[in-house]
Write a protein that holds these residues in place. Structure first.
Motif, PDB file in Angstrom:
ATOM      1  N   VAL A   1       0.835  -1.203   0.000  1.00 56.07           N
ATOM      2  CA  VAL A   1       0.000   0.000   0.000  1.00 56.07           C
ATOM      3  C   VAL A   1       0.873   1.257   0.000  1.00 56.07           C
ATOM      4  O   VAL A   1       0.528   2.280  -0.603  1.00 56.07           O
ATOM      5  N   ILE A   2       2.007   1.197   0.673  1.00 56.52           N
ATOM      6  CA  ILE A   2       2.936   2.334   0.675  1.00 56.52           C
ATOM      7  C   ILE A   2       3.742   2.370  -0.625  1.00 56.52           C
ATOM      8  O   ILE A   2       3.974   3.429  -1.212  1.00 56.52           O
ATOM      9  N   ALA A   3       4.150   1.185  -1.094  1.00 59.19           N
ATOM     10  CA  ALA A   3       5.074   1.097  -2.233  1.00 59.19           C
ATOM     11  C   ALA A   3       4.429   1.485  -3.556  1.00 59.19           C
ATOM     12  O   ALA A   3       5.050   2.170  -4.377  1.00 59.19           O
ATOM     13  N   LEU A   4       3.188   1.049  -3.785  1.00 63.93           N
ATOM     14  CA  LEU A   4       2.565   1.279  -5.090  1.00 63.93           C
ATOM     15  C   LEU A   4       2.386   2.768  -5.403  1.00 63.93           C
ATOM     16  O   LEU A   4       2.753   3.211  -6.509  1.00 63.93           O
ATOM     17  N   PRO A   5       1.828   3.577  -4.493  1.00 63.90           N
ATOM     18  CA  PRO A   5       1.714   5.016  -4.801  1.00 63.90           C
ATOM     19  C   PRO A   5       3.077   5.668  -5.060  1.00 63.90           C
ATOM     20  O   PRO A   5       3.197   6.531  -5.939  1.00 63.90           O
ATOM     21  N   LEU A   6       4.087   5.240  -4.301  1.00 62.21           N
ATOM     22  CA  LEU A   6       5.430   5.796  -4.514  1.00 62.21           C
ATOM     23  C   LEU A   6       5.941   5.430  -5.907  1.00 62.21           C
ATOM     24  O   LEU A   6       6.588   6.241  -6.579  1.00 62.21           O
ATOM     25  N   HIS A   7       5.640   4.208  -6.335  1.00 68.24           N
ATOM     26  CA  HIS A   7       6.039   3.774  -7.678  1.00 68.24           C
ATOM     27  C   HIS A   7       5.306   4.585  -8.744  1.00 68.24           C
ATOM     28  O   HIS A   7       5.922   5.048  -9.725  1.00 68.24           O
ATOM     29  N   LEU A   8       4.011   4.797  -8.561  1.00 64.87           N
ATOM     30  CA  LEU A   8       3.223   5.547  -9.542  1.00 64.87           C
ATOM     31  C   LEU A   8       3.682   7.006  -9.644  1.00 64.87           C
ATOM     32  O   LEU A   8       3.617   7.613 -10.717  1.00 64.87           O
ATOM     33  N   MET A   9       4.163   7.549  -8.534  1.00 68.70           N
ATOM     34  CA  MET A   9       4.635   8.940  -8.522  1.00 68.70           C
ATOM     35  C   MET A   9       6.074   9.068  -8.998  1.00 68.70           C
ATOM     36  O   MET A   9       6.575  10.187  -9.145  1.00 68.70           O
ATOM     37  N   GLY A  10       6.742   7.931  -9.217  1.00 64.98           N
ATOM     38  CA  GLY A  10       8.156   7.997  -9.592  1.00 64.98           C
ATOM     39  C   GLY A  10       8.994   8.542  -8.466  1.00 64.98           C
ATOM     40  O   GLY A  10       9.831   9.433  -8.658  1.00 64.98           O
ATOM     41  N   ALA A  11       8.791   8.011  -7.262  1.00 58.56           N
ATOM     42  CA  ALA A  11       9.403   8.569  -6.049  1.00 58.56           C
ATOM     43  C   ALA A  11      10.928   8.550  -6.070  1.00 58.56           C
ATOM     44  O   ALA A  11      11.560   9.335  -5.371  1.00 58.56           O
ATOM     45  N   LYS A  12      11.503   7.675  -6.907  1.00 61.53           N
ATOM     46  CA  LYS A  12      12.973   7.609  -6.948  1.00 61.53           C
ATOM     47  C   LYS A  12      13.569   8.946  -7.381  1.00 61.53           C
ATOM     48  O   LYS A  12      14.702   9.282  -6.999  1.00 61.53           O
ATOM     49  N   ARG A  13      12.791   9.743  -8.141  1.00 64.56           N
ATOM     50  CA  ARG A  13      13.310  11.017  -8.645  1.00 64.56           C
ATOM     51  C   ARG A  13      13.430  12.071  -7.549  1.00 64.56           C
ATOM     52  O   ARG A  13      14.281  12.943  -7.604  1.00 64.56           O
ATOM     53  N   PHE A  14      12.539  12.001  -6.541  1.00 69.16           N
ATOM     54  CA  PHE A  14      12.551  13.056  -5.517  1.00 69.16           C
ATOM     55  C   PHE A  14      12.850  12.545  -4.112  1.00 69.16           C
ATOM     56  O   PHE A  14      13.066  13.336  -3.200  1.00 69.16           O
ATOM     57  N   MET A  15      12.872  11.227  -3.924  1.00 72.85           N
ATOM     58  CA  MET A  15      13.181  10.705  -2.596  1.00 72.85           C
ATOM     59  C   MET A  15      14.657  10.912  -2.289  1.00 72.85           C
ATOM     60  O   MET A  15      15.523  10.581  -3.104  1.00 72.85           O
ATOM     61  N   PRO A  16      14.981  11.453  -1.106  1.00 74.99           N
ATOM     62  CA  PRO A  16      16.397  11.640  -0.742  1.00 74.99           C
ATOM     63  C   PRO A  16      17.150  10.309  -0.768  1.00 74.99           C
ATOM     64  O   PRO A  16      16.622   9.286  -0.324  1.00 74.99           O
ATOM     65  N   ASP A  17      18.367  10.332  -1.288  1.00 73.70           N
ATOM     66  CA  ASP A  17      19.157   9.116  -1.394  1.00 73.70           C
ATOM     67  C   ASP A  17      19.378   8.455  -0.035  1.00 73.70           C
ATOM     68  O   ASP A  17      19.388   7.225   0.077  1.00 73.70           O
ATOM     69  N   VAL A  18      19.544   9.293   0.983  1.00 69.34           N
ATOM     70  CA  VAL A  18      19.771   8.752   2.324  1.00 69.34           C
ATOM     71  C   VAL A  18      18.578   7.915   2.772  1.00 69.34           C
ATOM     72  O   VAL A  18      18.734   6.809   3.314  1.00 69.34           O
ATOM     73  N   LEU A  19      17.369   8.423   2.527  1.00 72.16           N
ATOM     74  CA  LEU A  19      16.152   7.712   2.918  1.00 72.16           C
ATOM     75  C   LEU A  19      15.995   6.429   2.113  1.00 72.16           C
ATOM     76  O   LEU A  19      15.693   5.363   2.671  1.00 72.16           O
ATOM     77  N   PHE A  20      16.194   6.520   0.799  1.00 71.09           N
ATOM     78  CA  PHE A  20      16.058   5.323  -0.044  1.00 71.09           C
ATOM     79  C   PHE A  20      17.074   4.261   0.343  1.00 71.09           C
ATOM     80  O   PHE A  20      16.750   3.073   0.433  1.00 71.09           O
ATOM     81  N   ASN A  21      18.312   4.665   0.588  1.00 72.08           N
ATOM     82  CA  ASN A  21      19.359   3.707   0.956  1.00 72.08           C
ATOM     83  C   ASN A  21      19.049   3.030   2.287  1.00 72.08           C
ATOM     84  O   ASN A  21      19.337   1.845   2.475  1.00 72.08           O
ATOM     85  N   CYS A  22      18.465   3.791   3.210  1.00 71.62           N
ATOM     86  CA  CYS A  22      18.077   3.230   4.509  1.00 71.62           C
ATOM     87  C   CYS A  22      16.999   2.169   4.326  1.00 71.62           C
ATOM     88  O   CYS A  22      17.091   1.066   4.885  1.00 71.62           O
ATOM     89  N   ILE A  23      15.969   2.498   3.525  1.00 75.60           N
ATOM     90  CA  ILE A  23      14.889   1.541   3.267  1.00 75.60           C
ATOM     91  C   ILE A  23      15.420   0.307   2.548  1.00 75.60           C
ATOM     92  O   ILE A  23      15.075  -0.835   2.875  1.00 75.60           O
ATOM     93  N   GLN A  24      16.294   0.536   1.565  1.00 75.70           N
ATOM     94  CA  GLN A  24      16.853  -0.583   0.795  1.00 75.70           C
ATOM     95  C   GLN A  24      17.707  -1.493   1.673  1.00 75.70           C
ATOM     96  O   GLN A  24      17.654  -2.720   1.548  1.00 75.70           O
ATOM     97  N   LEU A  25      18.467  -0.896   2.574  1.00 80.34           N
ATOM     98  CA  LEU A  25      19.313  -1.686   3.473  1.00 80.34           C
ATOM     99  C   LEU A  25      18.470  -2.571   4.387  1.00 80.34           C
ATOM    100  O   LEU A  25      18.764  -3.761   4.572  1.00 80.34           O
ATOM    101  N   LEU A  26      17.407  -1.997   4.936  1.00 81.48           N
ATOM    102  CA  LEU A  26      16.513  -2.788   5.791  1.00 81.48           C
ATOM    103  C   LEU A  26      15.839  -3.899   4.981  1.00 81.48           C
ATOM    104  O   LEU A  26      15.678  -5.020   5.467  1.00 81.48           O
ATOM    105  N   GLY A  27      15.462  -3.593   3.741  1.00 81.29           N
ATOM    106  CA  GLY A  27      14.869  -4.613   2.889  1.00 81.29           C
ATOM    107  C   GLY A  27      15.836  -5.728   2.555  1.00 81.29           C
ATOM    108  O   GLY A  27      15.454  -6.909   2.525  1.00 81.29           O
ATOM    109  N   ASN A  28      17.102  -5.372   2.319  1.00 81.59           N
ATOM    110  CA  ASN A  28      18.109  -6.381   1.984  1.00 81.59           C
ATOM    111  C   ASN A  28      18.441  -7.306   3.149  1.00 81.59           C
ATOM    112  O   ASN A  28      19.093  -8.336   2.967  1.00 81.59           O
TER     113      ASN A  28
END
Length: 308
Positions: free
Chosen positions: A173-200
């Motif tokens: 539910v959180i991921a799909l809207p972010l994907h539709l908005m293209g969140a990778k373009r505006f999400m801070p790298d620090v935040l994305f890397n933190c989420i990715q690390l926890l996912g990994n």
């Protein structure tokens, strides 16, 4: 797909079991700790895995269409195979082993185990990460509907609320809207890397938990129940071949068919043990199925990848 790459990555994933097994045998960890580790895995790492997978994929209507189709395909194929087993064995359902077979042969470790494997097999196809998250959603929906009914034979335990409101769905539910908005373009790298690390962390943490659990069981009892192998082979071979045959002749992309095959061939999900514990039904058999199928999959998954 490459047999060597599949074998290597399955073995690497399985090696994460060793530290958990060793520290438990050294009395530095015990099964009493597993509830906390499982909570971290399910409520933090798993949603982060779904979010990072969807955010990292560039949005396109084509990808979205195939993801919707993957949702339908995995839902239908899992339900169909479960229904087939129910039709075949329902007269033997007074024996709880056959109820465990019905759910154990379908429900797989598609996120924690399947995702790192398909990611390594198809590094140039980022959409496979989303396929893994979607498969986890359809599996969870079936767990609390058909799965609970097959295990208990009582419709009162089937709850739509449990099927929809769970950590896997929360991540989606959180991921799909972010994907539709293209969140990778505006999400801070620090935040994305933190989420990715926890996912990994999902695959290593899941295997560490299995390693601790493995250290607490009798290896003689683990490998001496023939029915465990019956369920494991149904999950590791019969179910993925069934799924692959059903889509083989359809005009679908390679990554779609390969993801369906690999994710369907993952070992029994630990949720079958959780369900067995909740409903007091063959908990030892369920635990053994999870462990044995996980250990066996290093032989079956690489062989199955030769089909595509």
């Amino acid at each position: 797909m490459s047999f060597d790459v599949a074998l290597t990555n399955v073995l690497i994933t399985l090696l994460y079991i060793v530290p958990g097994y060793v520290v438990c045998k050294m009395k530095k960890a015990s099964a009493d700790h597993l509830s906390t580790l499982s909570t971290v895995l399910v409520y933090i790492c798993s949603p982060c895995l779904a979010i990072s997978s969807f955010v990292s994929l560039e949005f396109s209507w084509v990808n979205l269409g195939y993801m919707a189709l993957f949702f339908v395909a995995t839902m239908v194929l899992q339900a169909a195979f479960m229904a087939i087993l129910y039709a075949i064995f329902r007269k033997k359902y007074q024996d709880a082993r056959y109820r465990i077979l019905t759910i154990g042969a379908v429900l797989g470790n598609v996120g924690f185990f399947g995702l790192p494997v398909i990611k390594a097999l198809m590094p140039n196809n980022p959409e496979v990460l989303c396929y893994s998250a979607i498969y986890g959603i359809t599996m969870n929906i079936l767990v609390f509907t058909m799965g609970v009914f097959c295990l208990t034979q009582n419709k009162k335990y089937m709850t739509l609320k449990a099927a929809i409101f769970n950590p896997t769905m929360l991540g989606f539910v959180i991921a799909l809207p972010l994907h539709l908005m293209g969140a990778k373009r505006f999400m801070p790298d620090v935040l994305f890397n933190c989420i990715q690390l926890l996912g990994n962390m999902t695959a290593p943490l899941c295997m560490l938990i299995l390693g601790i659990r493995l250290a607490t069981v009798s290896l003689k009892k683990l490998f001496s129940r023939p029915f465990v192998y019956f369920i494991s082979l149904a999950k590791l071979l019969a179910f993925p071949i069934f799924c692959f045959v059903m889509v083989y002749f359809l005009p679908l992309p390679f990554s779609f068919k390969a993801s369906l095959l690999v994710l369907s061939s993952t070992p029994c999900a630990s949720i079958i043990l959780n369900m067995a514990e909740i409903h007091h039904s063959e908990t030892e058999l369920s635990a053994n199925c999870v462990l044995v199928s996980t250990l066996m999959c290093f032989m079956t998954i690489p062989v199955l990848t030769l089909l595509v």
